[in-house]
Design a protein around this motif. Structure first.
Motif, PDB file in Angstrom:
ATOM      1  N   THR A 291       0.849  -1.191   0.000  1.00 25.67           N
ATOM      2  CA  THR A 291       0.000   0.000   0.000  1.00 25.67           C
ATOM      3  C   THR A 291       0.889   1.247   0.000  1.00 25.67           C
TER       4      THR A 291
ATOM      5  N   THR B 225       3.402   2.043   3.044  1.00 23.46           N
ATOM      6  CA  THR B 225       2.627   2.328   4.259  1.00 23.46           C
ATOM      7  C   THR B 225       2.438   1.024   5.031  1.00 23.46           C
ATOM      8  N   VAL B 226       2.021  -0.013   4.310  1.00 20.25           N
ATOM      9  CA  VAL B 226       1.867  -1.352   4.884  1.00 20.25           C
ATOM     10  C   VAL B 226       2.003  -2.362   3.746  1.00 20.25           C
TER      11      VAL B 226
ATOM     12  N   PHE C 147       1.200  -6.503   2.811  1.00 20.24           N
ATOM     13  CA  PHE C 147       0.525  -7.744   3.200  1.00 20.24           C
ATOM     14  C   PHE C 147       1.096  -8.861   2.342  1.00 20.24           C
TER      15      PHE C 147
ATOM     16  N   ALA D 208       2.080 -12.536   6.570  1.00 18.28           N
ATOM     17  CA  ALA D 208       2.871 -11.582   7.353  1.00 18.28           C
ATOM     18  C   ALA D 208       2.509 -10.168   6.934  1.00 18.28           C
ATOM     19  N   ILE D 209       2.650  -9.240   7.880  1.00 21.77           N
ATOM     20  CA  ILE D 209       2.378  -7.824   7.617  1.00 21.77           C
ATOM     21  C   ILE D 209       3.590  -7.013   8.038  1.00 21.77           C
TER      22      ILE D 209
ATOM     23  N   CYS E  99       4.413  -3.142   8.681  1.00 21.03           N
ATOM     24  CA  CYS E  99       3.731  -1.864   8.862  1.00 21.03           C
ATOM     25  C   CYS E  99       4.774  -0.785   9.121  1.00 21.03           C
ATOM     26  N   HIS E 100       4.740   0.295   8.352  1.00 24.99           N
ATOM     27  CA  HIS E 100       5.688   1.383   8.602  1.00 24.99           C
ATOM     28  C   HIS E 100       4.997   2.567   9.254  1.00 24.99           C
ATOM     29  N   ASP E 101       5.779   3.350   9.957  1.00 24.16           N
ATOM     30  CA  ASP E 101       5.248   4.486  10.685  1.00 24.16           C
ATOM     31  C   ASP E 101       5.141   5.678   9.733  1.00 24.16           C
ATOM     32  N   VAL E 102       4.132   5.628   8.865  1.00 25.22           N
ATOM     33  CA  VAL E 102       3.929   6.658   7.848  1.00 25.22           C
ATOM     34  C   VAL E 102       2.637   7.379   8.198  1.00 25.22           C
ATOM     35  N   ALA E 103       2.689   8.707   8.230  1.00 25.94           N
ATOM     36  CA  ALA E 103       1.511   9.461   8.664  1.00 25.94           C
ATOM     37  C   ALA E 103       0.392   9.425   7.624  1.00 25.94           C
TER      38      ALA E 103
ATOM     39  N   LEU F 291      -1.132 -15.483  11.355  1.00 21.73           N
ATOM     40  CA  LEU F 291      -1.171 -14.104  11.805  1.00 21.73           C
ATOM     41  C   LEU F 291      -2.315 -13.903  12.792  1.00 21.73           C
TER      42      LEU F 291
ATOM     43  N   THR G 210      -3.035  -7.978  14.722  1.00 20.08           N
ATOM     44  CA  THR G 210      -2.025  -7.554  13.744  1.00 20.08           C
ATOM     45  C   THR G 210      -2.679  -7.318  12.386  1.00 20.08           C
TER      46      THR G 210
ATOM     47  N   ARG H 125      -4.438   0.677   7.812  1.00 18.29           N
ATOM     48  CA  ARG H 125      -3.538   1.507   7.004  1.00 18.29           C
ATOM     49  C   ARG H 125      -3.909   1.474   5.517  1.00 18.29           C
ATOM     50  N   LEU H 126      -4.916   0.714   5.182  1.00 20.80           N
ATOM     51  CA  LEU H 126      -5.414   0.639   3.799  1.00 20.80           C
ATOM     52  C   LEU H 126      -6.677   1.506   3.732  1.00 20.80           C
TER      53      LEU H 126
END
Lengths: 165, 165
Positions: free
Chosen positions: A79, A120-121, A123, A145-146, A148-152, B10, B14, B21-22
């Motif tokens: 994403t 952003t993430v 999947f 697995a996911i 996830c980044h710390d994106v505003a 998962l 999580t 985030r989507l």
């Protein structure tokens, strides 16, 4: 005697104009494995259930990348964030696969699919089943697995343009 | 002897955190017909194909409204605009159906489903098939008619909050 299917009630242009009013996140869908690496831009992704964690992706069965996804049975939904707009256009066009992937940094997911390093993430998924609907297939994917980044902010496609949320 | 299904890789939290985030458009999905009127808020809607014009909606099979949709075989996706945030919360909660529908103005679509009079866009549909996936069903819907309003902005749910695009 088999009668021909009735024509759809609605024409394609009206359908597409309506759909342009349904905002959606922008993703790069990737795969890799025995059939080779591929990636394309798509907004037709949605969450299905958390029991078991499952999402779906719609893919045109006549697209050049379709067979790679079905043969690899692996897929990653990456994403995008607002500054990924050029990457979105690159993966949405006709550029050769090697050139597309050279434009960003990737790691390899559990499934074998490329994971975009600053999405952003992401999947990372195994394709578990599919449903054919008209010209398209819907891939049902178990999420393995996911990342996830710390994106505003997120990148949304709405009204035929990119937007930041 | 049937072995139990393996546990998902998962955990649900999580998965839900990743899905937040989507970003996605916010819609009120309605139905009416022999089984009665119902409506709920959902973001799990996406375009499938324009040949024939088809969208999909994911619905929890254990929800109280599920049977009404399957029995009526009719559904309208009403995509919301920013000032519909209170309506989104109302249709996403536990309020009685009559009270939900009393909070806005509706017309009746070709399918029989309620069409929100000032939605960004409404997709009036016939449910043509469904796929069961874990706890949820995916309704595949042929779009019979589209009502598009001249609304500048859309309402997006992203990062567990409402946003305007």
């Amino acid at each position: 005697m088999k009668l021909p299917d009735p024509a759809p009630v609605l024409d394609k242009d009206t359908f597409r104009a309506g759909m342009s009013r349904l905002g959606a996140a922008v993703n790069i869908i990737t795969t890799d494995g025995p059939a080779g690496r591929a990636g394309f831009t798509a907004s037709a992704v949605c969450s299905v259930t958390d029991s078991p964690p499952t999402l779906l992706v719609c893919v045109n069965r006549s697209s050049s990348v379709y067979d790679r996804f079905t043969e690899n049975e692996a897929l990653c939904v990456n994403t995008l964030k607002p500054d990924h707009e050029p990457l979105s256009r690159l993966f949405g066009g006709k550029t050769a696969m090697d050139e597309r992937f050279a434009a960003a940094a990737w790691s390899v997911g559990t499934s074998g699919a490329p994971v975009l390093q600053d999405a952003t993430v992401s999947f990372d998924c195994k394709i578990t089943s599919k449903a054919d609907v008209g010209s398209h297939a819907v891939f049902f994917c178990e999420v393995l697995a996911i990342v996830c980044h710390d994106v505003a902010d997120g990148l949304i496609y709405f009204d035929r343009a990119y937007h930041r949320v």
